[in-house]
Design a protein around this motif. Structure first.
Motif, PDB file in Angstrom:
ATOM      1  N   LEU A 222     -39.683  29.671 -17.411  1.00  0.00           N
ATOM      2  CA  LEU A 222     -39.887  30.651 -16.339  1.00  0.00           C
ATOM      3  C   LEU A 222     -40.484  31.923 -16.911  1.00  0.00           C
ATOM      4  N   SER A 223     -41.413  32.537 -16.177  1.00  0.00           N
ATOM      5  CA  SER A 223     -41.917  33.845 -16.579  1.00  0.00           C
ATOM      6  C   SER A 223     -40.846  34.892 -16.273  1.00  0.00           C
ATOM      7  N   ASP A 224     -41.026  36.092 -16.836  1.00  0.00           N
ATOM      8  CA  ASP A 224     -40.078  37.175 -16.560  1.00  0.00           C
ATOM      9  C   ASP A 224     -40.181  37.696 -15.131  1.00  0.00           C
ATOM     10  N   VAL A 225     -41.426  37.784 -14.623  1.00  0.00           N
ATOM     11  CA  VAL A 225     -41.602  38.445 -13.317  1.00  0.00           C
ATOM     12  C   VAL A 225     -40.765  37.856 -12.202  1.00  0.00           C
ATOM     13  N   PRO A 226     -40.729  36.532 -12.019  1.00  0.00           N
ATOM     14  CA  PRO A 226     -39.918  36.052 -10.903  1.00  0.00           C
ATOM     15  C   PRO A 226     -38.454  36.477 -11.035  1.00  0.00           C
ATOM     16  N   LEU A 227     -37.957  36.569 -12.245  1.00  0.00           N
ATOM     17  CA  LEU A 227     -36.563  36.995 -12.403  1.00  0.00           C
ATOM     18  C   LEU A 227     -36.423  38.460 -12.006  1.00  0.00           C
ATOM     19  N   GLU A 228     -37.407  39.272 -12.421  1.00  0.00           N
ATOM     20  CA  GLU A 228     -37.388  40.686 -12.030  1.00  0.00           C
ATOM     21  C   GLU A 228     -37.472  40.811 -10.511  1.00  0.00           C
ATOM     22  N   LEU A 229     -38.316  39.943  -9.909  1.00  0.00           N
ATOM     23  CA  LEU A 229     -38.486  40.013  -8.454  1.00  0.00           C
ATOM     24  C   LEU A 229     -37.222  39.574  -7.726  1.00  0.00           C
ATOM     25  N   LEU A 230     -36.442  38.688  -8.339  1.00  0.00           N
ATOM     26  CA  LEU A 230     -35.184  38.286  -7.704  1.00  0.00           C
ATOM     27  C   LEU A 230     -34.251  39.485  -7.626  1.00  0.00           C
ATOM     28  N   GLY A 231     -34.336  40.383  -8.612  1.00  0.00           N
ATOM     29  CA  GLY A 231     -33.499  41.590  -8.585  1.00  0.00           C
ATOM     30  C   GLY A 231     -33.778  42.411  -7.339  1.00  0.00           C
ATOM     31  N   ARG A 232     -35.056  42.774  -7.136  1.00  0.00           N
ATOM     32  CA  ARG A 232     -35.395  43.557  -5.954  1.00  0.00           C
ATOM     33  C   ARG A 232     -35.270  42.711  -4.693  1.00  0.00           C
ATOM     34  N   GLY A 233     -35.634  41.427  -4.795  1.00  0.00           N
ATOM     35  CA  GLY A 233     -35.534  40.523  -3.647  1.00  0.00           C
ATOM     36  C   GLY A 233     -34.114  40.475  -3.095  1.00  0.00           C
ATOM     37  N   ARG A 234     -33.137  40.516  -4.020  1.00  0.00           N
ATOM     38  CA  ARG A 234     -31.721  40.511  -3.621  1.00  0.00           C
ATOM     39  C   ARG A 234     -31.421  41.700  -2.708  1.00  0.00           C
ATOM     40  N   GLU A 235     -31.900  42.875  -3.116  1.00  0.00           N
ATOM     41  CA  GLU A 235     -31.655  44.085  -2.312  1.00  0.00           C
ATOM     42  C   GLU A 235     -32.317  43.968  -0.945  1.00  0.00           C
ATOM     43  N   LEU A 236     -33.550  43.461  -0.929  1.00  0.00           N
ATOM     44  CA  LEU A 236     -34.270  43.334   0.344  1.00  0.00           C
ATOM     45  C   LEU A 236     -33.545  42.352   1.264  1.00  0.00           C
ATOM     46  N   ALA A 237     -33.134  41.212   0.693  1.00  0.00           N
ATOM     47  CA  ALA A 237     -32.470  40.181   1.499  1.00  0.00           C
ATOM     48  C   ALA A 237     -31.138  40.698   2.043  1.00  0.00           C
ATOM     49  N   ASP A 238     -30.412  41.437   1.214  1.00  0.00           N
ATOM     50  CA  ASP A 238     -29.128  41.977   1.670  1.00  0.00           C
ATOM     51  C   ASP A 238     -29.332  42.956   2.818  1.00  0.00           C
ATOM     52  N   LYS A 239     -30.340  43.789   2.658  1.00  0.00           N
ATOM     53  CA  LYS A 239     -30.643  44.770   3.699  1.00  0.00           C
ATOM     54  C   LYS A 239     -30.972  44.067   5.021  1.00  0.00           C
ATOM     55  N   LEU A 240     -31.654  42.934   4.932  1.00  0.00           N
ATOM     56  CA  LEU A 240     -32.059  42.202   6.134  1.00  0.00           C
ATOM     57  C   LEU A 240     -31.008  41.181   6.568  1.00  0.00           C
ATOM     58  N   SER A 241     -29.941  41.050   5.754  1.00  0.00           N
ATOM     59  CA  SER A 241     -28.907  40.034   6.005  1.00  0.00           C
ATOM     60  C   SER A 241     -29.493  38.633   6.106  1.00  0.00           C
ATOM     61  N   VAL A 242     -30.365  38.300   5.186  1.00  0.00           N
ATOM     62  CA  VAL A 242     -30.905  36.943   5.134  1.00  0.00           C
ATOM     63  C   VAL A 242     -30.757  36.414   3.708  1.00  0.00           C
ATOM     64  N   LYS A 243     -31.103  35.147   3.525  1.00  0.00           N
ATOM     65  CA  LYS A 243     -30.967  34.556   2.197  1.00  0.00           C
ATOM     66  C   LYS A 243     -32.168  34.858   1.313  1.00  0.00           C
ATOM     67  N   LEU A 244     -31.894  34.873   0.006  1.00  0.00           N
ATOM     68  CA  LEU A 244     -32.946  35.028  -0.989  1.00  0.00           C
ATOM     69  C   LEU A 244     -33.210  33.657  -1.599  1.00  0.00           C
ATOM     70  N   ALA A 245     -34.474  33.239  -1.583  1.00  0.00           N
ATOM     71  CA  ALA A 245     -34.792  31.914  -2.113  1.00  0.00           C
ATOM     72  C   ALA A 245     -35.941  31.981  -3.107  1.00  0.00           C
ATOM     73  N   ALA A 246     -35.932  31.053  -4.058  1.00  0.00           N
ATOM     74  CA  ALA A 246     -37.044  30.924  -4.996  1.00  0.00           C
ATOM     75  C   ALA A 246     -37.774  29.626  -4.684  1.00  0.00           C
ATOM     76  N   VAL A 247     -39.094  29.631  -4.861  1.00  0.00           N
ATOM     77  CA  VAL A 247     -39.884  28.420  -4.659  1.00  0.00           C
ATOM     78  C   VAL A 247     -40.391  27.986  -6.019  1.00  0.00           C
ATOM     79  N   LEU A 248     -40.006  26.786  -6.417  1.00  0.00           N
ATOM     80  CA  LEU A 248     -40.238  26.345  -7.787  1.00  0.00           C
ATOM     81  C   LEU A 248     -41.036  25.039  -7.822  1.00  0.00           C
ATOM     82  N   PRO A 249     -42.370  25.129  -7.871  1.00  0.00           N
ATOM     83  CA  PRO A 249     -43.157  23.913  -8.034  1.00  0.00           C
ATOM     84  C   PRO A 249     -43.389  23.634  -9.517  1.00  0.00           C
ATOM     85  N   GLY A 250     -43.549  22.359  -9.869  1.00  0.00           N
ATOM     86  CA  GLY A 250     -43.821  21.998 -11.255  1.00  0.00           C
ATOM     87  C   GLY A 250     -43.444  20.552 -11.505  1.00  0.00           C
ATOM     88  N   LYS A 251     -43.483  20.192 -12.779  1.00  0.00           N
ATOM     89  CA  LYS A 251     -43.107  18.834 -13.158  1.00  0.00           C
ATOM     90  C   LYS A 251     -41.844  18.892 -14.009  1.00  0.00           C
TER      91      LYS A 251
END
Ligand SMILES: Cc1cc2nc3c(=O)[nH]c(=O)nc-3n(C[C@H](O)[C@H](O)[C@H](O)COP(=O)(O)OP(=O)(O)OC[C@H]3O[C@@H](n4cnc5c(N)ncnc54)[C@H](O)[C@@H]3O)c2cc1C
Lengths: 342, 290
Positions: free
Chosen positions: A21-50
């Motif tokens: 995993l790159s660092d950025v998606p993990l960093e984005l999960l940090g802020r994403g958590r705050e956004l999702a909490d504010k909106l009272s919705v779930k935070l999800a990651a989309v992980l394509p690959g092999k």
């Protein structure tokens, strides 16, 4: 485009290469958590690959409630068309309200292609993301709880807040290091949702004949001390003064974009909106005027020393220590003062 | 085998010369306040197209969207060896964000029709978004090769190129047609040619001619000499207006702020040995440095 969906989740594109995993998606999960909490919705990651399903646990530990795994041999290497298809099909199906991408070589290739296909808006290189209202006085309308996408705009001293009021999902890219890396929580992995998207040969129009990944040459983000030079340093030879001070401090040399453009130092060392965002214990800015795109990348430093011969240089507005003087005179003295003291 | 290229170029304000006065209140750029230049990486895209033409034959068509004054970059391209310039200009295209821009430019590419390659600079210096290239590729349903640094060969319509992905590179192959975005490290753009400059000095678009008080007869004369730069509006492109301009732009500017960033406490340090030693002491005692 998808219709406005207030229950929609907040998504982060989980960029990985060769199963790392790159660092950025993990960093984005940090802020994403705050956004999702504010909106009272779930935070999800989309992980394509092999063979990447194993990474879901990490994504969960950094805050994802849910991970959509799209595991397919044909998704082994990132490709514009195949990954766009994956993202678009999942967006159509689940209707997230926000999708965030790292502004990496991959993210900047993928996100615009997805935006075009979805006919949705996309804001590049955001330095901040918040939830807030957007009022259109002319139409007497208020759009509640939109993603406020903040980015330095053109010029030196202006910050623009961009919104996508009605053509969703709301999408943005963020450079590595801009959002603080959240700490790993002890939580067990979030919910893992297996998805499959049919990839056909036409989706893999590009053949990758050969690929090479170099270890990053400098890791500015990891440096406790950074000494950065700007156009004011004058020449590549004179940039030695920057290296000397960095060396006595055990720090890394950095540069403004002007210094990079002038060939004083490699792009790897560029600090700012289109370079690396850093939060060192000490940042010494030498011969740097302090344009917002530069300041955006270093104002998080705990202590900032600025050296400039222009007493009104904007860099001084963020400096804890203001030194007005000629860098050619000040730097050798400062290097000496440090060498003899510690 | 010959290959036809379409190069998409942009006239940009020289962001190295920006002052605070260069912004309008609504957050858009007051371009008039700044010198306008050929977006640097678009010159690299043009250079690559010209090299392809020299190596394999074919044509180079250069397209720009903007105000009538953007014709200057088309003339600059003709003076470097492009065969044809196309100006897309229309008031209804104003305030287009990257998505609406890419829609309009994709209509222009379709209108030109016969092409093997679409080339863009990696990004424009006024926004640095790098979005328009991939968005056009999607609209034209073309594969995209972003960050091209080297073109190895084109054989029987199959191109091999090297792309720079920041932390490394990839050598990739694609069957044309395809869209490329080109890096500044790909080549050194050639300067304008002396003979071509003489030849195209008088090349004009219709709106430039009108501005100079030219008549329809003048336009015919220019055209006969091959000096009339094509000028298209959204109707010529048969563009669907709902995807153009402000209405076609999903992103809206909500707020523009001047930033005031201030350090909580500031000390002015004299640039003398004593002054610097004092600061070093403080940094050591608060454990900033060891
Ligand atoms: C979309 C976009 C993205 C950008 N991204 C970045 C980015 O990531 N990082 C970045 O840095 N910039 C970025 N920029 C560019 C930014 O706007 C500035 O142009 C750049 O930061 C200026 O670099 P500088 O301060 O080194 O040069 P200048 O602005 O030219 O400043 C040089 C300074 O040196 C001082 N000086 C000169 N001689 C001496 C001397 N002898 N002693 C002491 N001081 C001296 C001068 O007073 C002046 O303040 C971006 C711009 C745009 C439009």
């Amino acid at each position: 485009m998808i219709e406005i969906n207030r229950q929609g989740e907040v998504w982060v594109f989980a960029e990985q290469e060769d199963g790392v995993l790159s660092d950025v998606p993990l960093e984005l999960l940090g802020r994403g958590r705050e956004l999702a909490d504010k909106l009272s919705v779930k935070l999800a990651a989309v992980l394509p690959g092999k063979g990447v399903a194993g990474l879901s646990a990490d994504l969960g530990a950094y805050g994802a409630d849910k991970v959509y795994v799209v595991d397919d041999d044909l998704l082994e290497h990132y490709q514009s068309v195949s990954y766009t298809k994956v993202l678009c099909e999942l967006i159509q199906k689940h209707k997230p309200q926000i999708v965030l991408y790292g502004a990496t070589a991959i993210g900047r290739d993928l996100a615009p292609r997805v935006a075009s296909k979805m006919r949705a808006g996309l804001t590049a290189d955001c330095t901040d993301l918040q939830i807030g209202d957007y009022e259109v006085k002319r139409l007497d309308q208020v759009h509640k709880d939109l993603l406020l996408q903040v980015r330095p705009a053109f010029g030196g001293n202006i910050i623009a807040t961009i919104v996508n009021p009605d053509r969703w999902p709301q999408m943005a890219t963020v450079r590595e290091g801009v959002m603080a890396m959240p700490s790993r929580n002890g939580k067990v992995a979030g919910e893992v949702v297996r998805e499959s998207v049919k990839i056909s040969p036409e989706d893999l129009a590009v053949k990758i004949l050969d690929r090479h990944r170099a270890a990053k040459k400098v890791d500015l983000k990891a440096s406790r001390v950074i000494v950065a030079g700007g156009a004011g340093v004058g020449s590549k030879d004179n940039f030695q003064l920057i290296w000397d001070l960095a060396n006595v401090l055990g720090g890394a040399p950095g540069g403004s974009r002007a210094a990079v453009d002038l060939g004083f130092i490699d792009h790897d060392h560029q600090v700012g909106q289109t370079g690396t965002t850093v939060r060192p214990a000490l940042y010494v800015a030498v011969g740097i005027s302090g344009a917002i795109q530069h300041v955006a990348g270093m104002s998080g430093a705990a202590k900032i020393v600025a050296i400039n011969n222009d007493p009104d240089a904007p860099i001084f507005s963020v400096a804890h220590y203001k030194i007005v003087g000629d860098l050619n005179d000040v730097l050798p003295r400062l290097t000496k003062a440090i060498r003899t003291k510690c | 085998m010959a290959y036809n290229s379409i190069v998409l170029v942009k006239q940009v304000p020289d962001t190295k010369a920006v002052t605070g006065k260069a912004m309008n209140d609504d957050g858009t750029v007051n371009r008039a306040a700044l010198p306008a230049i050929f977006n640097p990486e678009d010159l690299n895209a043009l250079e690559l197209a010209l090299e392809i033409k020299e190596r394999y034959g074919g044509t180079v068509t250069v397209v720009t969207m903007g105000l009538p004054s953007a014709c200057r970059v088309l003339r600059a391209a003709l003076c470097r060896g492009a065969d044809r310039g196309v100006l897309v200009t229309d008031r209804r295209a104003a305030a287009s964000d990257t998505l609406a821009t890419s829609y309009i430019l994709s209509c222009a590419v379709k209108h030109i029709g016969d092409y093997d390659l679409v080339l863009c600079g990696r990004q424009a210096i006024d926004g640095d978004t790098a979005q328009v290239g991939p968005q056009i590729a999607e609209k034209l349903e073309l594969p995209q090769i972003t960050y091209v640094e080297e073109l190895h060969s084109i054989e029987d319509g199959v191109m091999t190129a090297k792309r720079n992905v920041g932390n490394g590179w990839e050598k990739v192959q694609v069957k044309l047609p395809a869209l490329l975005t080109v890096m500044n490290t790909a080549n050194t753009p050639r300067p304008a040619g002396g003979r071509l400059m003489m030849q195209y000095k008088k090349a004009r678009s219709l709106s430039e001619l009108e501005q100079d008080g030219g008549s329809a007869a003048d336009a015919e004369k220019l055209k006969a000499k091959g000096l009339l730069i094509d000028q298209w509006d959204l109707d010529d492109l048969k563009a669907d207006l709902q995807w153009c301009g402000r209405d076609g732009s999903p992103t809206k500017v909500h707020r523009i702020q001047s930033v005031v960033l201030t350090a909580t406490e500031q000390k002015e340090v004299e640039p003398t040995d004593d002054g610097l030693r004092g600061m070093v002491h403080e940094l050591i005692s608060d454990h900033t440095i060891g």
